[in-house]
Enzyme design. Sequence first.
Site, PDB file in Angstrom:
ATOM      1  N   ARG A   1       0.845  -1.202   0.000  1.00  0.00           N
ATOM      2  CA  ARG A   1       0.000   0.000   0.000  1.00  0.00           C
ATOM      3  C   ARG A   1       0.879   1.251   0.000  1.00  0.00           C
ATOM      4  NH1 ARG A   1      -3.938  -3.270   3.177  1.00  0.00           N
ATOM      5  NH2 ARG A   1      -2.843  -2.971   5.131  1.00  0.00           N
TER       6      ARG A   1
ATOM      7  N   PHE B   1     -11.225  -5.093  -6.312  1.00  0.00           N
ATOM      8  CA  PHE B   1     -11.351  -5.916  -5.096  1.00  0.00           C
ATOM      9  C   PHE B   1     -10.918  -5.082  -3.885  1.00  0.00           C
ATOM     10  CE2 PHE B   1     -10.255  -8.599  -8.734  1.00  0.00           C
ATOM     11  CZ  PHE B   1     -11.295  -9.505  -8.753  1.00  0.00           C
TER      12      PHE B   1
ATOM     13  N   ASP C   1     -15.792  -3.296  -5.518  1.00  0.00           N
ATOM     14  CA  ASP C   1     -15.884  -4.539  -4.736  1.00  0.00           C
ATOM     15  C   ASP C   1     -17.289  -5.115  -4.906  1.00  0.00           C
ATOM     16  OD1 ASP C   1     -14.021  -5.779  -2.236  1.00  0.00           O
ATOM     17  OD2 ASP C   1     -16.135  -6.385  -2.223  1.00  0.00           O
TER      18      ASP C   1
ATOM     19  N   CYS D   1      -3.184 -14.195  -3.628  1.00  0.00           N
ATOM     20  CA  CYS D   1      -2.949 -14.649  -2.250  1.00  0.00           C
ATOM     21  C   CYS D   1      -3.348 -16.118  -2.098  1.00  0.00           C
ATOM     22  CB  CYS D   1      -3.680 -13.762  -1.246  1.00  0.00           C
ATOM     23  SG  CYS D   1      -5.450 -13.706  -1.474  1.00  0.00           S
TER      24      CYS D   1
HETATM   25  N1  SAH Z   1      -7.417  -5.377  -1.613  1.00  0.00           N
HETATM   26  C1  SAH Z   1      -7.996  -5.593  -0.319  1.00  0.00           C
HETATM   27  C2  SAH Z   1      -8.221  -7.043  -0.004  1.00  0.00           C
HETATM   28  C3  SAH Z   1      -9.105  -7.747  -0.972  1.00  0.00           C
HETATM   29  S1  SAH Z   1      -9.981  -9.067  -0.255  1.00  0.00           S
HETATM   30  C4  SAH Z   1      -7.155  -4.926   0.747  1.00  0.00           C
HETATM   31  O1  SAH Z   1      -6.156  -4.322   0.441  1.00  0.00           O
HETATM   32  O2  SAH Z   1      -7.522  -5.019   1.912  1.00  0.00           O
HETATM   33  C5  SAH Z   1     -10.984  -9.566  -1.559  1.00  0.00           C
HETATM   34  C6  SAH Z   1     -12.191  -8.703  -1.802  1.00  0.00           C
HETATM   35  O3  SAH Z   1     -12.706  -9.101  -3.064  1.00  0.00           O
HETATM   36  C7  SAH Z   1     -13.341  -8.856  -0.828  1.00  0.00           C
HETATM   37  O4  SAH Z   1     -13.663  -7.606  -0.295  1.00  0.00           O
HETATM   38  C8  SAH Z   1     -14.518  -9.413  -1.655  1.00  0.00           C
HETATM   39  O5  SAH Z   1     -15.758  -8.834  -1.314  1.00  0.00           O
HETATM   40  C9  SAH Z   1     -14.118  -8.996  -3.041  1.00  0.00           C
HETATM   41  N2  SAH Z   1     -14.612  -9.827  -4.142  1.00  0.00           N
HETATM   42  C10 SAH Z   1     -14.636 -11.177  -4.254  1.00  0.00           C
HETATM   43  N3  SAH Z   1     -15.074 -11.548  -5.466  1.00  0.00           N
HETATM   44  C11 SAH Z   1     -15.322 -10.412  -6.161  1.00  0.00           C
HETATM   45  C12 SAH Z   1     -15.767 -10.133  -7.486  1.00  0.00           C
HETATM   46  N4  SAH Z   1     -16.019 -11.117  -8.341  1.00  0.00           N
HETATM   47  N5  SAH Z   1     -15.893  -8.850  -7.854  1.00  0.00           N
HETATM   48  C13 SAH Z   1     -15.613  -7.837  -7.001  1.00  0.00           C
HETATM   49  N6  SAH Z   1     -15.180  -8.039  -5.734  1.00  0.00           N
HETATM   50  C14 SAH Z   1     -15.037  -9.308  -5.321  1.00  0.00           C
END
Ligand code: SAH
Length: 399
Positions: free
Chosen positions: A215, A231, A253, A342
């Site tokens: 980040r 995401f 998201d 991940c």
């Molecule tokens: N980048 C974030 C962590 C991502 S966790 C950080 O820095 O904290 C993964 C996220 O993807 C979750 O919030 C989940 O709601 C979302 N997600 C899962 N499948 C998805 C999709 N098909 N489209 C959009 N978001 C999705």
Amino acid sequence: MEEIFASVNRKRLTLKRGKERVVANRHPWIFGGAIASEGGPADAAIGDLLDPDGNRVASGFYSPRSEIRLRALTFDDEELTADLIGARVTSAIARRRSLLNDRTNAIRLINAEGDELSGLVLDLYNDVVVGEVGNAGIERIKPMLLEIIRRELRPRFVYLNNDLPARRLEQLPTEPEAIGEGTPATTILENGLRFEVNPAAGQKTGFFLDQRENRALARELSAGKSVLNLFSYTGAFGVYAAAGGATFVGNVDGSDIAIDQARRNHDLNGSTNIAQFMVADAFAHVRKLAAANEHFGLIICDPPAFAKRRVEVDRAARGYKDVNLYAMRLLDSRGVMLTFSCSGHMSLDLFQKVIFAAALDAGRRISILGRLTAAPDHPVSLYCPEGEYLKGFLLQVHE
Ligand code: SAH
């Protein structure tokens, strides 16, 4: 508590002849397939591993129902005691003190095998400690653990999720445990930015601390750029991008709860004015943006683990390729991208191949500027490389 370590209360696991070398590499996971016979009490939480001649070669947490029958904590003559585990907990915390300062008060305190404490994950979120206890051994030494946490950190609240599938397998209670005053919700500081964390509501432990350094990198790369945060979950990458001088941040998201959280976090840092919050499927959204000929100077793509199990790797690879392919098409001239996987089952090599295939189909000339991993408070044991799940690339388009 001491009594669970007494030799009469330990399981005695004897290795099959020919399997003696399973301990040679000091890997902590001893699978049931290597065990010839088991003796001792059925409810033992601690086990000794014996070679076929009856010599003890390792000791650790015993799990009758898990494929990993023993999670070895000590080898050869090193005695496994409550004090030894306590010393490892104290040492893990001490090794991280330097990461805490007036700009950052949220870190991972204990990272399971990475801290020689298989089955235990502890995070500090400002005044709240959040834990995941994954086996019966740790469960039984919880009073000692809580005592060390109190002594070392004096938290306002300790919250144990108790939601790991491993707990069900081990028939441990799956109700969360909340110890303290008020609620476990708190506001953390990370590299000078503020985030709301509610361990009782979030995914995993509530906030992904492993991405802290990535980040910070996003913040450095954002000046003057239009940023797409795919995401976005808590919106943390977006908040950093805004702090780094982004002209626009689009958070996407699939969960409306996550998007609300992202909005509150942008609010907390005074960057709602340049941010957008979209509840959308990221796969569909990148296609829509591509069709509209939209472009971004920085794209962050940090999806959930698409491959939770080894058999899902192929399908996961297709998912990563798809979203990365469309994201690459959205990059500005000389635009940069931070892309992550991940999934523990996806190796860095395989992830690079997936990214290559995406670039090829996207028709973009792209180079790797850097390889990314989890922050240093998420150490990976050399003896248990399976602990390395987060991998990423910093990419740039040439043209
Ligand atoms: N980048 C974030 C962590 C991502 S966790 C950080 O820095 O904290 C993964 C996220 O993807 C979750 O919030 C989940 O709601 C979302 N997600 C899962 N499948 C998805 C999709 N098909 N489209 C959009 N978001 C999705």
